[in-house]
Design a protein around this motif. Structure first.
Motif, mmCIF file in Angstrom:
data_model
loop_
_atom_site.group_PDB
_atom_site.id
_atom_site.type_symbol
_atom_site.label_atom_id
_atom_site.label_comp_id
_atom_site.label_asym_id
_atom_site.label_seq_id
_atom_site.Cartn_x
_atom_site.Cartn_y
_atom_site.Cartn_z
ATOM 1 N N UNK A 43 3.667 5.245 11.583
ATOM 2 C CA UNK A 43 3.349 4.960 10.503
ATOM 3 C C UNK A 43 3.374 5.412 9.365
ATOM 4 N N UNK A 44 4.308 6.456 9.516
ATOM 5 C CA UNK A 44 4.212 7.046 7.839
ATOM 6 C C UNK A 44 5.369 6.146 7.338
ATOM 7 N N UNK A 45 6.057 5.630 8.340
ATOM 8 C CA UNK A 45 7.522 5.149 7.349
ATOM 9 C C UNK A 45 7.013 3.190 6.848
ATOM 10 N N UNK A 46 5.435 2.613 6.344
ATOM 11 C CA UNK A 46 4.977 2.366 6.695
ATOM 12 C C UNK A 46 4.900 3.016 5.070
ATOM 13 N N UNK A 47 4.406 3.846 4.917
ATOM 14 C CA UNK A 47 3.556 4.706 3.471
ATOM 15 C C UNK A 47 4.183 3.963 2.207
ATOM 16 N N UNK A 48 3.727 3.643 1.377
ATOM 17 C CA UNK A 48 4.444 3.997 0.046
ATOM 18 C C UNK A 48 3.428 4.149 -0.645
ATOM 19 N N UNK A 49 4.120 4.856 -2.241
ATOM 20 C CA UNK A 49 3.904 5.759 -2.937
ATOM 21 C C UNK A 49 3.324 4.927 -3.787
ATOM 22 N N UNK A 50 2.515 4.968 -4.520
ATOM 23 C CA UNK A 50 1.721 4.358 -5.288
ATOM 24 C C UNK A 50 1.611 2.327 -5.081
ATOM 25 N N UNK A 51 1.538 2.668 -3.675
ATOM 26 C CA UNK A 51 1.874 1.286 -3.303
ATOM 27 C C UNK A 51 2.776 0.408 -3.468
ATOM 28 N N UNK A 52 3.903 1.399 -3.781
ATOM 29 C CA UNK A 52 4.702 0.253 -5.005
ATOM 30 C C UNK A 52 6.514 1.577 -3.875
ATOM 31 N N UNK A 53 6.498 2.231 -3.494
ATOM 32 C CA UNK A 53 7.920 2.854 -3.244
ATOM 33 C C UNK A 53 7.832 3.790 -1.795
ATOM 34 N N UNK A 54 8.626 2.604 -1.210
ATOM 35 C CA UNK A 54 8.985 3.452 0.421
ATOM 36 C C UNK A 54 9.592 4.336 0.629
ATOM 37 N N UNK A 55 8.790 6.008 0.252
ATOM 38 C CA UNK A 55 9.261 6.297 0.115
ATOM 39 C C UNK A 55 9.682 7.346 1.114
ATOM 40 N N UNK A 56 9.085 7.650 2.040
ATOM 41 C CA UNK A 56 9.648 8.286 3.925
ATOM 42 C C UNK A 56 10.610 7.157 4.492
ATOM 43 N N UNK A 57 10.118 5.975 3.892
ATOM 44 C CA UNK A 57 11.157 5.025 5.112
ATOM 45 C C UNK A 57 12.668 5.726 4.500
ATOM 46 N N UNK A 58 12.888 5.592 2.493
ATOM 47 C CA UNK A 58 13.635 5.607 2.163
ATOM 48 C C UNK A 58 14.522 6.824 1.997
ATOM 49 N N UNK A 59 13.379 7.916 2.514
ATOM 50 C CA UNK A 59 14.214 9.428 2.813
ATOM 51 C C UNK A 59 14.663 9.279 4.429
ATOM 52 N N UNK A 60 14.679 8.404 5.454
ATOM 53 C CA UNK A 60 15.232 8.428 6.984
ATOM 54 C C UNK A 60 16.931 7.819 5.978
ATOM 55 N N UNK A 61 16.720 6.691 5.515
ATOM 56 C CA UNK A 61 17.263 6.257 5.134
ATOM 57 C C UNK A 61 18.822 6.826 4.629
ATOM 58 N N UNK A 62 18.071 7.442 3.782
ATOM 59 C CA UNK A 62 19.232 8.462 2.475
ATOM 60 C C UNK A 62 19.779 10.108 4.124
ATOM 61 N N UNK A 63 19.473 10.201 4.873
ATOM 62 C CA UNK A 63 19.620 10.515 6.355
ATOM 63 C C UNK A 63 20.646 9.973 6.551
ATOM 64 N N UNK A 64 20.579 8.653 6.743
ATOM 65 C CA UNK A 64 22.278 8.190 6.846
ATOM 66 C C UNK A 64 23.265 8.180 6.506
#
Length: 491
Positions: free
Chosen positions: A320-341
């Protein structure tokens, strides 16, 4: 990331021919501009047959998906169809196979952009370009996509203009109207020149031909926007005929104007074909167009993998952490995982600078075909059975099987097969664990609440209650489709 609200105003406005043009502009990308070089190198001029077979197999997939969408015209996804046809395990598997295929496609595009850039700066290591394009793409996705859709449409027109420019200039060079060509044109006529690597080479090239048609599954979803959804199969036929003609003509000109030994995965075959003393500026212009168009498709793929990861998370098929958005706008955790790719792609560029494109492209194409198999198999359960639809479905599956197995017979594609096999195995193990966890914690599994077993059935049982009427799409209140962000172009 969610653009459903903006799409509602234009729902059901497309005519079938508009969808066909969108498909042509959106499908053509780096998988064609650079991936065709791999196909020609492996299969020789006979690779034209591979592109025709891939077009036929792609149509089978598009036809199945568009007919499922026409039966229930909503902004749906193949993932939801797989889930309805086979249960939650299929929805989980299809979603993650698609996510990994998009991630690999993004890595392939990133590598292709680096190769195109080295046309101007050959001394600069590939990983530096890959890092630069990756960071720029992440910034665009992270800070918003305002106005980017309009830019994508413009770049799609630029891609088509580049292909028309190539066809005109190549024909002029071949006819002798423009002199100074780097190579002497020669039409391959003998068996050894048409099929220099034999039948196995042609078989192995099929995966790269399929790769050039990547993205058709998303266009199938777009058929819900047609004024008449039942015209979606016709739009697919016209689109694939146009793609087959464009691919066939351009590749035929390339193999006629450039000797087979000159093709390599470091240069676009079309840039090679336009090499002329009197057209010294043209390859540079064409290369600039390839970079511009390739970057737009890479960024669109970034949007796709980010949106899919958020959807998987919201539906409990990912943490569920990947659905969280910082300031309800920025998907930080999702972008972090994709950055690893993306980092993994850059590391591969450092470790295997001469082979990274071949490995990633093969693995991406295979993951894409695995997902297409889900679409074909789902259609067998959800659509009204008929002899013709059965022939189409199994023909598509056989052609996909041929493309998959063909990767085992060539050293350039074999590592990509094992990469895809590893990813599918990881997805399968995770699917089993998630399925076991859900079954264990499903309502009714607790003895202290015996009354809930019949009223709140586990998700798997509830889905299979629709097996009557051959599991056909009826569009009832129990059928709900989760959307993903539409991606305009593939590679």
């Amino acid at each position: 990331m969610d653009k459903n609200s903006s799409h509602r105003k234009i729902d059901r406005k497309l005519k079938w021919w508009q969808l066909s043009l969108l498909g042509v502009a959106g499908t053509i990308g780096t998988g064609y501009f650079l991936g065709s070089s791999l196909a020609i190198e492996i299969g020789g001029p006979a690779v034209l047959l591979s592109y025709l077979l891939a077009a036929a197999g792609t149509y089978m997939v598009f036809d199945a998906l568009s007919r499922m969408t026409a039966d229930h015209p909503e902004q749906g996804s193949f993932r939801s169809y797989a889930k309805k046809a086979f249960g939650s395990w299929a929805g989980f598997g299809s979603g993650w196979v698609y996510w990994f295929s998009e991630l690999l496609i993004m890595g392939s595009q990133l590598t292709a952009l680096s190769i195109f850039s080295r046309f101007w700066f050959p001394a600069v290591p590939m990983w530096i370009f890959a890092a630069g394009y990756g960071i720029l793409g992440l910034m665009i996705v992270f800070f918003g996509n305002k106005g980017f859709d309009r830019v994508e449409n413009t770049l799609a027109v630029i891609k088509l203009a580049a292909i028309i420019m190539f066809l005109i200039l190549a024909a002029a060079l071949l006819a002798g109207w423009i002199g100074g060509g780097k190579y002497t044109p020669k039409v391959p006529l003998s068996y050894n020149t048409i099929l220099p690597t034999g039948g196995l080479g042609l078989w192995s090239s099929l995966i790269f031909a399929y790769y050039a048609y990547g993205g058709i599954e998303v266009l199938g979803i777009m058929s819900y926007r047609l004024k008449k959804p039942e015209e979606a199969p016709k739009a697919g036929k016209v689109m694939l005929v146009m793609l087959a003609l464009v691919y066939g003509l351009s590749i035929a000109l390339a193999v006629t104007m450039v000797p087979l030994r000159a093709f390599n995965p470091e240069e676009s075959p079309f840039v090679l074909a336009l090499s002329s003393d009197q057209l010294r500026f043209v390859p540079h212009v064409f290369n600039g167009v390839l970079i511009t168009a390739g970057f737009s498709t890479m960024t669109a793929s970034l949007y796709a993998v980010t949106s899919m990861l958020i959807t998987l998370s919201e539906e409990r098929d990912a943490p569920r952490v990947f659905a969280h958005k910082w300031k309800d706008k920025y998907p930080v955790w999702a972008m972090t995982l994709i950055s690893c790719g993306l980092v993994a792609t850059i590391v591969l560029s450092i470790l295997t600078p001469g082979k990274v494109y071949e490995y990633i492209t093969t693995a991406a194409g295979l993951m894409l075909l695995y997902n297409w198999s889900f679409i074909l198999l789902s259609s067998g359960r959800l659509l009204k059975p008929s002899r013709l639809s059965g022939v189409k479905r199994w023909t598509g599956l056989v052609l996909i099987g041929a493309a998959v197995t063909g990767t085992l017979f060539h050293s350039l594609s074999r590592p990509g097969f094992f990469i895809s096999l590893l990813l599918v195995s990881i997805i399968g193990v995770c699917d089993l664990l998630v399925h076991h966890y859900r079954k264990k914690h499903a309502p009714g599994s607790h003895k202290e609440e015996p009354g809930k077993h019949r009223n709140e059935e586990p998700e798997e049982e509830h889905e299979h209650l629709h097996e009557h009427k051959h599991n056909r799409l009826a569009g009832g209140t129990g059928f709900r489709i989760k959307g993903i962000r539409l991606r305009k172009s593939k590679l």
